[in-house]
Design a protein around this motif. Structure first.
Motif, short mmCIF file in Angstrom:
data_model
loop_
_atom_site.label_atom_id
_atom_site.label_comp_id
_atom_site.label_asym_id
_atom_site.label_seq_id
_atom_site.Cartn_x
_atom_site.Cartn_y
_atom_site.Cartn_z
N ALA A 193 0.78 -1.09 0.18
CA ALA A 193 0.06 -0.09 -0.16
C ALA A 193 0.87 1.03 0.03
O ALA A 193 0.61 2.41 -0.49
N ARG A 194 1.97 1.31 0.61
CA ARG A 194 2.82 2.16 0.77
C ARG A 194 3.38 2.77 -0.34
O ARG A 194 3.40 3.86 -1.23
N LEU A 195 4.25 1.75 -1.22
CA LEU A 195 4.70 1.84 -2.35
C LEU A 195 3.56 2.44 -3.68
O LEU A 195 4.06 3.03 -4.37
N SER A 196 2.58 1.51 -3.46
CA SER A 196 1.52 2.19 -4.33
C SER A 196 1.08 3.52 -4.03
O SER A 196 1.04 4.23 -5.36
N ALA A 197 1.04 4.26 -3.03
CA ALA A 197 0.58 5.69 -2.68
C ALA A 197 1.74 6.33 -3.39
O ALA A 197 1.46 7.45 -3.73
N LEU A 198 2.97 5.67 -3.43
CA LEU A 198 3.99 6.88 -3.85
C LEU A 198 4.49 6.49 -5.19
O LEU A 198 5.26 7.04 -5.83
N GLY A 199 3.70 5.72 -5.91
CA GLY A 199 3.51 5.41 -7.34
C GLY A 199 4.83 4.52 -7.65
O GLY A 199 5.30 4.73 -8.88
N THR A 200 5.54 4.01 -6.80
CA THR A 200 6.72 3.32 -7.12
C THR A 200 6.57 1.57 -7.13
O THR A 200 7.71 1.12 -7.01
N LEU A 201 5.48 1.27 -6.95
CA LEU A 201 4.93 -0.36 -7.02
C LEU A 201 5.07 -0.89 -8.42
O LEU A 201 4.06 -0.67 -8.96
N ASP A 202 6.13 -1.52 -8.77
CA ASP A 202 6.01 -2.14 -10.16
C ASP A 202 5.68 -3.64 -10.04
O ASP A 202 5.42 -4.00 -8.82
N ALA A 203 5.35 -4.27 -11.04
CA ALA A 203 4.75 -5.70 -10.79
C ALA A 203 5.58 -6.60 -10.36
O ALA A 203 5.16 -7.42 -9.61
N ARG A 204 7.12 -6.38 -10.63
CA ARG A 204 7.86 -7.43 -9.79
C ARG A 204 8.03 -7.36 -8.44
O ARG A 204 7.80 -8.44 -7.70
N THR A 205 7.82 -6.02 -7.88
CA THR A 205 7.89 -5.84 -6.62
C THR A 205 6.52 -6.19 -5.61
O THR A 205 6.28 -6.85 -4.81
N ALA A 206 5.30 -5.92 -6.53
CA ALA A 206 4.24 -6.33 -5.86
C ALA A 206 3.98 -7.88 -5.91
O ALA A 206 3.42 -8.49 -4.71
N LEU A 207 4.60 -8.53 -6.69
CA LEU A 207 4.63 -10.00 -7.06
C LEU A 207 5.48 -10.55 -5.54
O LEU A 207 5.00 -11.42 -4.79
N ALA A 208 6.61 -9.64 -5.15
CA ALA A 208 7.60 -10.18 -4.26
C ALA A 208 6.99 -9.92 -2.91
O ALA A 208 7.58 -10.59 -1.87
N LEU A 209 6.04 -8.93 -2.89
CA LEU A 209 5.38 -8.61 -1.40
C LEU A 209 4.09 -9.46 -1.25
O LEU A 209 3.29 -9.11 -0.50
N LEU A 210 3.92 -10.55 -2.04
CA LEU A 210 2.57 -11.57 -1.86
C LEU A 210 3.04 -12.58 -1.16
O LEU A 210 4.09 -13.19 -1.26
#
Length: 571
Positions: free
Chosen positions: A298-315
């Motif tokens: 949620a924090r990275l998404s709010a900053l606009g820095t959440l890429d697909a690879r990072t999003a997958l790694a945070l699941l």
């Protein structure tokens, strides 16, 4: 309370009762709201994969290819009819609900021995209405069936939850209870240890494949998949099952919740399973880790820095493991099971003639097996030697040691008896064995003996990880921020957790024995701990049915509340 002149103890008891009622109501509201919102059952029990263990099993192992005559001779599966045996089929859950999973079969009163029966304990020693369920194949011997967990849980769920018979889907439910692979084998063959030799990697992979096909659709909000397991996770068979799960898609793995009598995972299992993240084997710690992953996304998404690879790694990529109490044959016989006698004004502490009790087989010393070497922990050897040095009276093989109370120097002359021994003891030392936990600790707890829970010293497990006893609060997690707040227990209030574990070396073992002996002489502190033990003891007992309003909740109700919270915080 002071203004009204209410006794402090009474105030604590009434407040505790009120909090438990609110807690149960909260869990009920969560489940009820979910059911109303979806107009479907919240929880269902999934039908068996009736052809998973087809007869005969063509895997080259004679023990797994039992023909009709062999199964009839073994007589371990009375739920199999002649038609099942002749046709090589297994019953459905609907059929098993009338036999193997019926209340009359699981809680068979003809096999119960209650307080007052000489084979259990005299009335003056035992808790009110305590009854022990004898193992059916051992006649009158008071050996309980500690491997009956899944049968008990399925029986309770089937009293309330419908059976889902859909070939694909969970009948719209948010949670599906899936019988384990070992349970499938038990239904087909009967109670035996042959499942240990029949557990192959292809069979385990096929089991998880079928579970995923029926209840999992990628990218959708599917149900929580709950799998009860009656056996602790330390054998080769356990690793095969866990390894097969690790090869399934990460999204599916994260939806699996495994119920077990001890959730701690061996270091070798962690390395080889390959879940890809430093997952926690304690439920509260793992849920907290998942919440933090969600917060970081949620924090990275709010900053606009959440890429697909990072999003997958945070699941999350690993299953959730929940430790539940080991059944030790003690059930809430008539929903009035009570341990408060041990802290009442009428209780005579001199009935506890044993200050320290040790009852542990030294051959179950705990080992770590690797390709090159086998390491033994020697925890039990060290502790039994320390007891002997402290003038405890031990048997020749040191499997039973007693340190008599000052007022009862002849306490060791009484013959050994599991439930009588713990009911006569002030403290019971409970070391690790094959795993970090042991069933005898629950016998101690349910008969009012303060358990001394020995942690660490087992080479197969991470030294820094606590033993995940049922409902134990995770160290370092604040109650206000815990995803399971209100549902966990502070074990230090009713058990002794020796500083430093007490098992790393001989000096630590001696300190543990001395600390235990010091506590055994402090009757005031023991009285406080027994009062807390009386309060929490029902949470370690499985009732025959759902307790009525106002009655203490049992282990199954606490499990229901925990799973309801998992649904609420699920990420």
């Amino acid at each position: 309370h002071i203004a009204h002149g209410t006794d402090d103890k009474q105030a604590v008891r009434s407040t505790s009762t009120m909090l438990m009622a609110l807690q149960r109501a909260f869990a009920a509201v969560i489940l009820a709201c979910a059911a109303v919102a979806s107009a479907t059952p919240t929880v269902v029990v999934g039908e068996l994969f009736t052809d998973l263990l087809a007869f005969p099993r063509a895997n080259g192992k004679a023990t797994c290819r039992l023909d009709t005559r062999q199964r009839l001779r073994l007589g371990n599966a009375p739920w199999l009819s002649g038609a099942h045996l002749r046709g090589g089929t297994v019953p459905t859950l609907r059929e098993l609900r009338e036999t193997m999973l019926s209340e009359a079969f699981v809680f068979n009163e003809s096999r119960q021995h209650c307080v007052g029966d000489p084979s259990v304990m005299p009335h003056r020693l035992g808790p009110l209405n305590l009854c022990v369920q004898g193992f059916p194949r051992l006649g009158s011997r008071m050996l309980f069936d500690q491997y009956s967990l899944e049968v008990i849980l399925l029986t309770r769920w089937l009293q309330e939850a419908p059976i889902c018979e859909e070939e694909k889907g969970s009948c719209g439910a948010r949670m599906v209870i899936v019988p384990s692979l070992i349970f499938h084998h038990t239904v087909a063959v009967g109670r035996s240890w042959s499942w240990k030799y029949c557990m192959t990697a292809p069979l385990a992979a096929e089991y998880w494949r079928r579970v995923a096909f029926r209840y999992f659709t990628p990218g959708t909000a599917g149900p929580l998949i709950v799998v009860p397991e009656s056996y602790a996770w330390f054998s080769q068979s356990s690793f095969i099952l866990l390894r097969a799960l690790s090869l399934m898609p990460a999204e599916f793995r994260a939806r699996v919740c495994i119920l077990t009598t001890m959730s701690n995972q061996q270091q070798a299992f962690r390395r080889l399973a390959g879940f890809g993240q430093p997952w926690q084997s304690g439920a509260e710690a793992e849920l907290q880790r998942r919440v933090r992953l969600q917060q970081e996304r949620a924090r990275l998404s709010a900053l606009g820095t959440l890429d697909a690879r990072t999003a997958l790694a945070l699941l999350p990529t690993a299953p959730l493991m929940i430790t539940v109490p080991t059944p030790v044959g003690v059930f809430q016989h008539d929903l009035r099971w009570d341990l408060s006698w041990a802290s009442s004004a009428d209780y005579n502490p001199r009935l506890r003639t044993i200050s320290l009790l040790w009852s542990a087989d030294l051959s179950r010393n705990g080992e770590e097996h690797t390709l090159l070497v086998t390491k033994a922990s020697n925890v039990r050897n060290r502790l039994s030697s320390a007891l002997a040095r402290a003038n405890a009276i031990c048997s020749g093989d040191r499997s039973r040691c007693v340190k008599c109370a000052p007022h009862a120097p002849l306490c060791a002359s009484v013959p050994k008896s599991t439930f009588k021994d713990t009911a006569r003891s002030a403290l019971c030392i409970e070391p690790p064995g094959d795993t970090l936990g042991r069933s005898h600790a629950f016998v101690a707890l349910l008969t009012g003996c303060i358990p001394v829970l020995v942690e660490g010293g087992h080479p197969a497990y991470p030294e820094e990880e606590p033993t995940w006893w049922p409902w134990r609060a995770a160290p370092g997690i604040s109650g206000d921020t815990s995803p399971l707040r209100g549902l966990t227990l502070d074990y230090s209030a009713f058990s002794l957790l020796p500083d430093g574990g007490g098992s790393k070396n001989s000096e630590a073992a001696i300190r543990l024995v001395n600390e235990s002996a010091f506590l055994a002489a402090d009757e005031q502190r023991l009285s406080r701990m027994r009062a807390e033990l009386a309060r929490v003891a029902p949470l370690f007992v499985y009732a025959r049915q759902r307790p009525p309003a106002g009655a203490p909740e049992d282990a199954f109700e606490r499990l229901r509340e925990t799973l309801a919270r998992v649904l609420l915080v699920r990420v």
